[in-house]
Design a protein around this motif. Structure first.
Motif, PDB file in Angstrom:
ATOM      1  N   GLY A 203     -45.812  65.931 -56.960  1.00 47.76           N
ATOM      2  CA  GLY A 203     -44.642  65.268 -57.536  1.00 47.76           C
ATOM      3  C   GLY A 203     -44.684  63.767 -57.520  1.00 47.76           C
ATOM      4  N   GLU A 204     -45.827  63.127 -57.230  1.00 45.31           N
ATOM      5  CA  GLU A 204     -45.895  61.680 -57.142  1.00 45.31           C
ATOM      6  C   GLU A 204     -47.149  61.142 -57.822  1.00 45.31           C
ATOM      7  N   GLY A 205     -47.131  59.820 -58.115  1.00 45.65           N
ATOM      8  CA  GLY A 205     -48.316  59.138 -58.619  1.00 45.65           C
ATOM      9  C   GLY A 205     -48.577  59.321 -60.090  1.00 45.65           C
ATOM     10  N   GLU A 206     -47.592  59.766 -60.871  1.00 48.04           N
ATOM     11  CA  GLU A 206     -47.807  60.024 -62.291  1.00 48.04           C
ATOM     12  C   GLU A 206     -47.768  58.749 -63.117  1.00 48.04           C
ATOM     13  N   ALA A 207     -48.376  58.809 -64.330  1.00 47.97           N
ATOM     14  CA  ALA A 207     -48.284  57.766 -65.347  1.00 47.97           C
ATOM     15  C   ALA A 207     -48.152  58.456 -66.692  1.00 47.97           C
ATOM     16  N   ALA A 208     -47.135  58.081 -67.487  1.00 48.20           N
ATOM     17  CA  ALA A 208     -46.842  58.806 -68.729  1.00 48.20           C
ATOM     18  C   ALA A 208     -47.950  58.646 -69.764  1.00 48.20           C
ATOM     19  N   GLY A 209     -48.517  57.451 -69.918  1.00 48.74           N
ATOM     20  CA  GLY A 209     -49.588  57.235 -70.879  1.00 48.74           C
ATOM     21  C   GLY A 209     -49.102  57.197 -72.314  1.00 48.74           C
ATOM     22  N   VAL A 210     -49.946  56.723 -73.218  1.00 48.24           N
ATOM     23  CA  VAL A 210     -49.707  56.693 -74.663  1.00 48.24           C
ATOM     24  C   VAL A 210     -50.994  57.146 -75.330  1.00 48.24           C
ATOM     25  N   GLN A 211     -50.897  58.260 -76.086  1.00 44.37           N
ATOM     26  CA  GLN A 211     -52.082  58.834 -76.733  1.00 44.37           C
ATOM     27  C   GLN A 211     -51.756  59.253 -78.157  1.00 44.37           C
ATOM     28  N   ASN A 212     -52.848  59.346 -78.940  1.00 46.03           N
ATOM     29  CA  ASN A 212     -52.767  59.921 -80.283  1.00 46.03           C
ATOM     30  C   ASN A 212     -51.687  59.233 -81.114  1.00 46.03           C
ATOM     31  N   ILE A 213     -51.793  57.922 -81.265  1.00 45.91           N
ATOM     32  CA  ILE A 213     -50.852  57.194 -82.128  1.00 45.91           C
ATOM     33  C   ILE A 213     -51.148  57.564 -83.574  1.00 45.91           C
ATOM     34  N   ARG A 214     -50.106  57.981 -84.312  1.00 46.25           N
ATOM     35  CA  ARG A 214     -50.346  58.544 -85.651  1.00 46.25           C
ATOM     36  C   ARG A 214     -49.077  58.418 -86.491  1.00 46.25           C
ATOM     37  N   ASP A 215     -49.243  58.833 -87.783  1.00 42.27           N
ATOM     38  CA  ASP A 215     -48.118  58.910 -88.734  1.00 42.27           C
ATOM     39  C   ASP A 215     -47.294  57.619 -88.747  1.00 42.27           C
ATOM     40  N   CYS A 216     -47.965  56.488 -88.875  1.00 45.44           N
ATOM     41  CA  CYS A 216     -47.249  55.211 -88.878  1.00 45.44           C
ATOM     42  C   CYS A 216     -46.697  54.930 -90.277  1.00 45.44           C
ATOM     43  N   VAL A 217     -45.450  54.590 -90.367  1.00 42.50           N
ATOM     44  CA  VAL A 217     -44.795  54.284 -91.645  1.00 42.50           C
ATOM     45  C   VAL A 217     -43.975  52.999 -91.470  1.00 42.50           C
ATOM     46  N   SER A 218     -43.796  52.309 -92.604  1.00 44.79           N
ATOM     47  CA  SER A 218     -42.986  51.087 -92.578  1.00 44.79           C
ATOM     48  C   SER A 218     -41.512  51.480 -92.467  1.00 44.79           C
ATOM     49  N   SER A 219     -40.806  50.834 -91.556  1.00 45.16           N
ATOM     50  CA  SER A 219     -39.395  51.161 -91.321  1.00 45.16           C
ATOM     51  C   SER A 219     -38.639  49.864 -91.006  1.00 45.16           C
ATOM     52  N   ARG A 220     -37.365  49.856 -91.386  1.00 48.81           N
ATOM     53  CA  ARG A 220     -36.562  48.653 -91.139  1.00 48.81           C
ATOM     54  C   ARG A 220     -36.279  48.533 -89.641  1.00 48.81           C
ATOM     55  N   ARG A 221     -36.660  47.401 -89.088  1.00 47.76           N
ATOM     56  CA  ARG A 221     -36.496  47.182 -87.654  1.00 47.76           C
ATOM     57  C   ARG A 221     -35.250  46.361 -87.329  1.00 47.76           C
ATOM     58  N   GLY A 222     -34.772  45.594 -88.300  1.00 46.11           N
ATOM     59  CA  GLY A 222     -33.597  44.763 -88.096  1.00 46.11           C
ATOM     60  C   GLY A 222     -33.437  43.822 -89.255  1.00 46.11           C
ATOM     61  N   SER A 223     -32.840  42.677 -89.024  1.00 38.99           N
ATOM     62  CA  SER A 223     -32.661  41.676 -90.075  1.00 38.99           C
ATOM     63  C   SER A 223     -32.677  40.295 -89.450  1.00 38.99           C
ATOM     64  N   ARG A 224     -32.873  39.288 -90.283  1.00 40.93           N
ATOM     65  CA  ARG A 224     -32.849  37.905 -89.833  1.00 40.93           C
ATOM     66  C   ARG A 224     -32.200  37.070 -90.918  1.00 40.93           C
ATOM     67  N   GLN A 225     -31.660  35.918 -90.503  1.00 43.60           N
ATOM     68  CA  GLN A 225     -31.034  35.022 -91.469  1.00 43.60           C
ATOM     69  C   GLN A 225     -32.045  33.994 -91.948  1.00 43.60           C
ATOM     70  N   VAL A 226     -32.077  33.818 -93.267  1.00 48.62           N
ATOM     71  CA  VAL A 226     -32.969  32.833 -93.865  1.00 48.62           C
ATOM     72  C   VAL A 226     -32.152  31.910 -94.756  1.00 48.62           C
ATOM     73  N   ALA A 227     -32.601  30.655 -94.860  1.00 50.67           N
ATOM     74  CA  ALA A 227     -31.909  29.672 -95.687  1.00 50.67           C
ATOM     75  C   ALA A 227     -31.961  30.093 -97.145  1.00 50.67           C
ATOM     76  N   ASN A 228     -30.832  29.897 -97.827  1.00 41.45           N
ATOM     77  CA  ASN A 228     -30.742  30.296 -99.234  1.00 41.45           C
ATOM     78  C   ASN A 228     -30.120  29.161-100.037  1.00 41.45           C
TER      79      ASN A 228
END
Length: 384
Positions: A203-228
């Motif tokens: 029950g101790e000493g674990e690490a979750a890890g990150v494996q098999n990165i896949r199916d990447c798609v463009s997605s809206r992450r937020g917004s920012r203000q720009v001069a207009n």
């Protein structure tokens, strides 16, 4: 800034013949020849109305030399023997020829031992409304209600000792089995760093890890203000500015029926509206996109739960649950004593204990001394 000084003459009313508006220069009534005396009607002067804006008296100022000299003679005094009014620069009373010793006004104030009585209301005045009395009663009731509630709350938290007895004991234990299990999650590609997982041992000493990165798609992450671009914005504002002068007057009572009025010209200020215009940057929201991906990792998940309980002398025990080296256990335990206390009325209340050692020190049927609040919360028990 030039000053303009005027002497304003007041008037008084004779209480002997009811002559009105006698100029202050007269120490005797022109009609009945009685001297002005220390009475409410004769000792007070009327100086007429003043301009509400400038404070300037609406009466004409004194111009003749004799009256101006009288105005500068000092405050009037009232003879201590006959009560007649005299000029401030006289040492003998013009009425009875007595020497000026002590002002009759001062003698009159000394003769009053306590606070002066409240003057009677003017004729025709309406009777006092009972509304203030009603408000006082309601306010007093509200005060005592709040005060009583506060006192009751304090009393409920106060403690008292009672004889009591343990009428029951109760315990419950729970085991939660969690397993380090594979899951698929999503995250932003720039935040994902591939690394292998590490399985727990006991029950101790674990690490979750990150494996098999896949199916990447463009997605809206937020917004920012720009001069207009820019645009001109005008706002109406107000400011104070000098706009000439105005007369302001102040008066000083000379104590003898005359007032000295001092007038001067002061700067007058006016509100002026103006347009405050400036170029301001215009902004617009622009969406921000990033690549969002699926990836494999591990999380702790509950896979089993076991409970066991007992009461009245049964010893506490943990439930049985088989686990693997990758699993971990979470333990929960609860211990309760049921207390009956008080005399002649008997009350019952539970008392929660934190540890098994505390719980095993008490038995059903044991006599105890109970410290409890008037509200029924048990704070402490001792053997008796």
């Amino acid at each position: 800034m030039s000053k303009r000084i005027r002497i304003i003459e007041g008037t008084w009313n004779c209480s002997s013949c009811d002559t009105k508006g006698i100029p202050a220069r007269h120490k005797r009534c022109p009609k009945c020849n009685n001297p002005r005396e220390l009475t409410d009607q004769e000792s007070e002067f009327d100086f007429g109305e003043t301009d509400a804006k400038t404070g300037r008296s609406l009466r004409e100022g004194v111009t003749d030399t004799q009256t101006l000299e009288l105005a500068q003679a000092g405050a009037d005094w009232f003879c201590a023997y006959c009560g007649a009014s005299n000029r401030g620069d006289q040492v003998l009373c013009k009425q009875c020829n007595a020497e000026r010793t002590q002002d009759a006004r001062a003698l009159q104030e000394q003769a009053l031992p306590g606070p002066r009585p409240r003057p009677a209301p003017p004729k025709g005045a309406s009777k006092k409304s009972p509304l203030p009395r009603v408000l006082m009663v309601l306010g007093g009731g509200l005060f005592f209600c709040c005060f009583g509630t506060m006192i009751y709350g304090v009393w409920m938290t106060q403690t008292q000792d009672y004889p009591g007895q343990i009428v029951g004991t109760e315990w419950k234990r729970t085991l939660l089995q969690e397993r380090f299990s594979p899951v698929t999650l999503q995250g932003w590609q720039d935040e994902l760093s591939p690394q292998p997982p590490r399985m727990p041992v006991n029950g101790e000493g674990e690490a979750a890890g990150v494996q098999n990165i896949r199916d990447c798609v463009s997605s809206r992450r937020g917004s920012r203000q720009v001069a207009n671009g820019t645009h001109r914005v005008c706002r109406t504002k107000t400011r104070r500015k000098a706009c000439g002068t105005e007369e302001q007057c102040e008066t000083r009572d000379k104590g003898n029926g005359f007032r000295e009025e001092v007038c001067k010209d002061v700067t007058r200020y006016c509100d002026e509206s103006y347009e405050d215009c400036r170029n301001e940057t215009r902004y617009r929201d622009e969406p921000v996109y990033a690549r969002r991906c699926s990836y494999d990792t591990y999380q702790w998940k509950e896979v089993a739960r076991r409970e066991t309980s007992g009461r009245d002398g049964e010893p506490p025990r943990w439930p049985e649950l088989a686990v693997t080296p990758e699993d971990r256990l979470k333990r929960e335990e609860q211990y309760t004593l049921h207390i009956e206390y008080g005399a002649p009325e008997r009350k019952q209340a539970p008392l929660e204990l934190k540890t098994e050692q505390e719980f095993l020190a008490w038995k059903k049927g044991q006599s105890v001394s109970v410290t409890a609040t008037h509200g029924g919360d048990i704070k402490q028990i001792l053997p008796r």
